[in-house]
Write a protein that holds these residues in place. Structure first.
Motif, PDB file in Angstrom:
ATOM      1  N   ASP A  16       0.859  -1.182   0.000  1.00  0.00           N
ATOM      2  CA  ASP A  16       0.000   0.000   0.000  1.00  0.00           C
ATOM      3  C   ASP A  16       0.894   1.229   0.000  1.00  0.00           C
ATOM      4  N   ALA A  65      -4.886   9.511   6.874  1.00  0.00           N
ATOM      5  CA  ALA A  65      -5.309   8.160   6.504  1.00  0.00           C
ATOM      6  C   ALA A  65      -4.830   7.122   7.532  1.00  0.00           C
ATOM      7  N   VAL A  66      -3.590   7.253   7.985  1.00  0.00           N
ATOM      8  CA  VAL A  66      -3.048   6.280   8.929  1.00  0.00           C
ATOM      9  C   VAL A  66      -3.757   6.376  10.278  1.00  0.00           C
ATOM     10  N   ARG A  69      -7.134   4.881  10.024  1.00  0.00           N
ATOM     11  CA  ARG A  69      -7.061   3.416   9.937  1.00  0.00           C
ATOM     12  C   ARG A  69      -6.818   2.805  11.318  1.00  0.00           C
ATOM     13  N   GLN A  72     -10.024   2.621  13.061  1.00  0.00           N
ATOM     14  CA  GLN A  72     -10.861   1.534  12.539  1.00  0.00           C
ATOM     15  C   GLN A  72     -10.448   0.173  13.098  1.00  0.00           C
ATOM     16  N   LEU A  73      -9.195   0.049  13.478  1.00  0.00           N
ATOM     17  CA  LEU A  73      -8.663  -1.241  13.925  1.00  0.00           C
ATOM     18  C   LEU A  73      -8.870  -1.499  15.418  1.00  0.00           C
ATOM     19  N   ALA A  94      -2.490  -4.894   8.265  1.00  0.00           N
ATOM     20  CA  ALA A  94      -3.602  -4.098   7.745  1.00  0.00           C
ATOM     21  C   ALA A  94      -3.083  -2.990   6.841  1.00  0.00           C
ATOM     22  N   VAL A  96      -3.222   0.455   4.914  1.00  0.00           N
ATOM     23  CA  VAL A  96      -3.897   1.698   5.294  1.00  0.00           C
ATOM     24  C   VAL A  96      -5.045   2.017   4.352  1.00  0.00           C
ATOM     25  N   GLY A  97      -4.852   1.757   3.072  1.00  0.00           N
ATOM     26  CA  GLY A  97      -5.819   2.197   2.069  1.00  0.00           C
ATOM     27  C   GLY A  97      -6.961   1.243   1.798  1.00  0.00           C
ATOM     28  N   SER A  98      -7.141   0.194   2.623  1.00  0.00           N
ATOM     29  CA  SER A  98      -8.262  -0.721   2.412  1.00  0.00           C
ATOM     30  C   SER A  98      -8.767  -1.230   3.756  1.00  0.00           C
ATOM     31  N   ASP A  99      -9.860  -1.971   3.730  1.00  0.00           N
ATOM     32  CA  ASP A  99     -10.433  -2.528   4.954  1.00  0.00           C
ATOM     33  C   ASP A  99      -9.942  -3.939   5.239  1.00  0.00           C
TER      34      ASP A  99
END
Length: 387
Positions: A16, A65-66, A69, A72-73, A94, A96-99
């Motif tokens: 990524d 973004a980081v 993320r 989200q984690l 994981a 950064v740019g996706s789930d």
């Protein structure tokens, strides 16, 4: 997620541009009595350090973004740190740019780390799993064979073969015999026992192909035959590859205890195997054969996709640089026609070597301290070459 070599290649392929987050933690049961176990505190501190570093990043889109993320984690972190979850060593990757999230657990400790790079950081994972690659534990007895699959610190039943020797049609003298017939009785009894042993040996030999098939299907790198040595020797004669014989009767133990019992012998066998590879690579390299030793020659072989087996000392780290087209270079070595400012510095060259090796479908062999002594004068790195 179940770990295997295919999964390792999938993890190595994670990339990524904004970064890939890699987390390693060991849920040490010895620290569970504490209100906040030390391993959870270490993880929290490392995560806080990463957040501080990212918050100071001048690249605002990447910083945003980081940090998003990481938020989200949080649910994934809760599972990673849950002491009731299975696994001593745990890893999470994981981008950064996706789930997408990859998680693995093992009954082996890992080096606690939190890393953000453009690719998944896999060297701690490789170092861990290569200490306990897939092996077969085969318990041999007069009743049959019991097989256990042991990989990455986890052991589970893999099947069994039961023996049945039909003696109904065999005449065996029973009860007290007249004194004049005592010698004949002993001879008959000996003959009966010999027939039993001969048929048992036949069944043991016939079981060999089944063990070989299991080894091939499950990717066992070694087979440990456990039982009376007179029985294990019969089965060993039918097998090829790295076969270890352990003279012990542990049939009644559960798989985890049997694996614990066999682990020292498996570790010694792996050290012998790795030492032989390192010696072979060194001898081949010094005689102009299919071997390379030292960082520079090994990197050149990796760049040319000639490596079949990459040998890396577990405790060593290397540095160097990477060219615009992806070639790996040792420190202070600039290919002709290029300039230093065109190179990307690599402080984790071991990571780059592992990535390149797996990309060209080469095997990575981690050398423990004893096996790595062979390469002490050669940067702790070598390779067996394809040509």
């Amino acid at each position: 997620m179940r770990f295997d070599r295919a999964a390792l290649r999938d993890v190595v392929a994670i990339h990524d541009d904004q970064g890939v987050l890699s987390f390693y933690v060991t849920a040490d049961p010895r620290e569970e009595a504490a209100v906040r176990p030390a391993w959870r505190i270490r993880f929290g501190n490392q995560l806080a350090d990463l957040r501080r570093q990212i918050s100071a990043d001048g690249d605002r889109p990447r910083r945003t973004a980081v940090l998003a993320r990481l938020e989200q984690l949080e649910t994934e972190f809760a599972l990673l740190l849950n002491p009731t979850e299975s696994g001593l060593g745990r890893a999470l990757f994981a981008p950064v740019g996706s789930d997408e999230v990859w998680t693995f657990s093992f009954q082996l400790p890992v080096a606690d780390q939190v890393v953000l790079e453009s690719t998944a950081y896999v060297r701690p994972l490789v170092n861990t799993v290569e200490t306990a690659p897939p092996a077969g534990l085969v318990l041999v007895s007069r009743d049959g064979l019991r097989m256990i699959d042991y990989r990455y610190g986890m052991a589970e039943e893999a099947g069994r073969t039961d023996f049945e020797i039909n003696t109904e049609d065999w005449r065996r003298m029973r009860g007290p015999a007249p004194s004049g017939l005592a010698q004949q009785t002993v001879a008959a009894r000996d003959k009966f026992e010999r027939r039993v042993d001969e048929n048992l040996a036949r069944l043991l030999r016939a079981a060999g192909p089944g063990v070989t098939e299991q080894a091939a299907n499950r990717g066992w790198t070694a087979i440990a035959l456990i039982g009376d040595v007179q029985l294990t020797e019969i089965v060993a004669a039918e097998l090829t590859g790295d076969v270890i014989q352990i003279d012990a009767v542990v049939d009644a133990l559960p798989p985890s205890k049997i694996a614990e019992y066999a682990e020292p012998q498996l570790l010694a066998a792996r050290t012998r195997f790795a030492t032989a590879l390192a010696d072979g690579a060194k001898d081949a390299a010094l005689s102009g054969g299919r071997g390379a030793v030292g960082l520079a020659d090994t990197l050149n072989a990796l760049n040319d996709s000639r490596v079949a087996q990459l040998l890396l000392a577990e405790s060593r780290e290397w540095s160097g640089s990477r060219t615009a087209d992806g070639r790996l270079c040792p420190p202070d070595q600039i290919p002709q026609g290029e300039s230093a400012h065109e190179h990307v510095q690599e402080d984790r060259m071991g990571e780059r070597m592992i990535e390149r090796a797996l990309d060209i479908d080469a095997e990575v062999i981690v050398l423990d301290r004893q096996a790595a002594e062979t390469l002490a004068d050669f940067d702790g790195v070598a390779a067996i070459l394809r040509w």
